[in-house]
Design an enzyme around this catalytic site. Structure first.
Site: not given
Ligand code: SF4
Length: 370
Positions: A43, A126, A144
Site C-alpha cells: 500500500e 489512506y 484514493d
C-alpha cells in the site's frame, strides 16, 4: 453530501460490486497474502505509483526485507537502494522509521487498530484504512483517487476531487457505502473498479457492474465527472551537475535525510542563476557545495526529468579536480568512488538517467575531455 440510497439499494450495490470483484480482480501479488507487513509495504508503494511499476519493486523489497525486523535493522542506504527508481522517497524513509518504531515499542507486532497505525511515521488515513481493512478486516473505508472518481460519478457528486476539503466528504460517502462485513474486499473492489472499468478517460460503462446505480451514466455525465480545480503551471528549473574526476575516482555527495530525495546520493551541482551559463553554474555550485576548485570539461548529457510539482533540465559535465579539500555545505556526506562502484549507491532517477552514458563514455581517466 450524504448518501441517499435505501438500505436495499446499498445492499444490492455491495453484492453486485463484490461478485464482480471476485470474478474479475487482477491476480496481484499482494492479494495472495494475509501478511499485514506485506500488505502495508504494497500500500505504501501503491500510494503514488502505478500497479505495473510496483510489482517488481514489491517482490524485490520483500525478498530483501521479508519482515519488519529485517527492515528495521537495515541501513537507510540499503533500504533506499531497493526503492531506487520508485520515487517519492519520503515514503520509504517513513516506512523504515515506522518499522524501527514497531520493533522498539511493540516488539515487532503490527498494530490492529486504526489509531495506532496513524501514530506511525508516514501513515495517513489512506494507509491506515487500507491495512486495517485488508489485513485485519476492520471497517474503515479507503479513499484514493480511484475511489473518489467512482463515487463522484456514481453519486453525481460535483465536489472537485483535488480539493483538500472535499476529501473529507468523499471519505464520509465511502464510509456509508462500505460493506462492514467484508471491508477489505469491498475497498479493494472499489479501487479495482476505478482502475479497470471506471477509468479517468472513456469509462467502460457497458461492462460496469454498478451501472444501474450510476447517476453520471444516467445523465450522460460520465466523461465530465469528476470535477477538478485548475492546477498551477509546473515550473521548470535548469540545473548544472559536475562529475568531478580525481585520481580515477569521481565525487558523489549525500543529501540530508529529510526533504526531497532525502538520503540519496548524487553528483554535486545546483540551479543555474539568471545570466549564468550551465558551465559557470557548475563551477560555482561545486565551489559553494563542496569547496573544490574544478575545471569544467566536456558536456556529458542534457537530461529532462519531471517530479510531481516541477520539472528539471540537468546539464551534466565532466570536470577535472584542480585544488581544495572537500568541505560540505548542504550535503551531509561524500565519497570518492570508482565509476564501477556507482551502482552500489542509491541515486535519484535524474542521475540514473546519465550514469550509463557516463560509464560508456569515459575510461576513468583524470582527463575526461582528452
Ligand atoms: Fe463509472 Fe460508467 Fe460504472 Fe458509472 S457506469 S461507475 S461512470 S464505469
Amino acid at each position: 453530501m450524504r448518501l441517499k440510497w435505501s438500505a436495499a439499494q446499498q445492499r444490492r450495490f455491495r453484492i453486485g460490486l463484490r461478485e464482480w470483484y471476485l470474478r474479475h480482480q487482477r491476480p496481484l501479488p499482494w492479494r495472495q497474502t494475509n501478511d499485514p507487513y506485506a500488505i502495508w509495504v504494497s500500500e505504501v508503494m501503491l500510494q503514488q505509483t502505478q500497479v505495473e511499476t510496483v510489482i517488481p519493486y514489491y517482490h524485490r523489497f520483500l525478498s530483501g526485507f521479508p519482515d519488519v525486523y529485517r527492515l528495521a535493522e537495515a541501513s537507510l542506504q540499503d533500504v533506499l537502494k531497493l526503492w531506487e527508481g520508485l520515487g517519492y522517497y519520503a515514503r520509504v524513509r517513513h516506512l523504515h522509521q515506522a518499522a524501527q518504531q514497531l520493533v522498539r515499542d511493540y516488539g515487532g507486532q503490527l498494530p490492529e487498530s486504526f489509531e495506532q497505525w496513524k501514530q506511525l511515521p508516514g501513515v495517513g488515513d489512506y494507509i491506515a484504512a487500507a491495512v486495517c481493512s485488508i489485513a485485519f478486516n476492520l471497517p474503515y473505508a479507503v479513499v484514493d483517487g480511484n475511489v473518489k472518481r467512482v463515487l463522484s460519478r456514481l453519486l453525481g457528486c460535483e465536489l472537485p476531487i483535488n480539493q483538500t476539503s472535499a476529501t473529507r466528504q468523499y471519505r464520509m460517502l465511502a464510509q456509508e457505502l462500505l460493506d462492514i462485513r467484508q471491508p477489505g474486499q469491498h475497498n479493494q473492489a472499489m479501487m479495482e473498479l476505478g482502475a479497470t472499468v471506471c477509468k479517468p478517460r472513456r469509462p467502460q460503462c457497458a461492462s460496469c457492474p454498478v451501472q444501474k446505480f450510476c447517476l453520471a451514466f444516467k445523465d450522460g455525465r460520465q466523461e465530465t465527472l469528476p470535477l477538478r480545480l485548475p492546477g498551477n503551471s509546473i515550473p521548470e528549473y535548469i540545473i548544472a551537475v559536475g562529475v568531478v574526476h580525481k585520481n580515477g575516482k569521481v565525487l558523489i555527495t549525500r543529501r540530508k535525510a529529510e526533504g526531497l530525495l532525502g538520503g540519496l546520493w548524487e553528483f554535486p551541482g545546483g540551479k543555474v542563476r539568471a545570466g549564468e551559463s550551465p558551465a559557470q553554474a557548475c563551477r560555482r555550485e561545486i565551489l559553494e557545495e563542496v569547496g573544490l576548485q574544478i575545471k569544467v570539461e566536456a558536456p556529458i548529457a542534457q537530461i529532462r526529468h519531471a517530479y510531481s510539482h516541477f520539472k528539471i533540465v540537468l546539464h551534466v559535465f565532466h570536470c577535472s579536480y584542480l585544488e581544495g579539500s572537500v568541505k560540505l555545505n548542504g550535503p551531509v556526506d561524500y565519497r570518492w568512488v570508482a565509476l564501477q562502484e556507482l551502482n552500489n549507491y542509491p541515486f535519484p532517477g535524474a542521475n540514473r538517467k546519465f550514469i550509463p552514458r557516463l560509464l560508456e563514455a569515459t575510461s576513468c581517466s583524470d582527463n575526461p575531455s582528452g
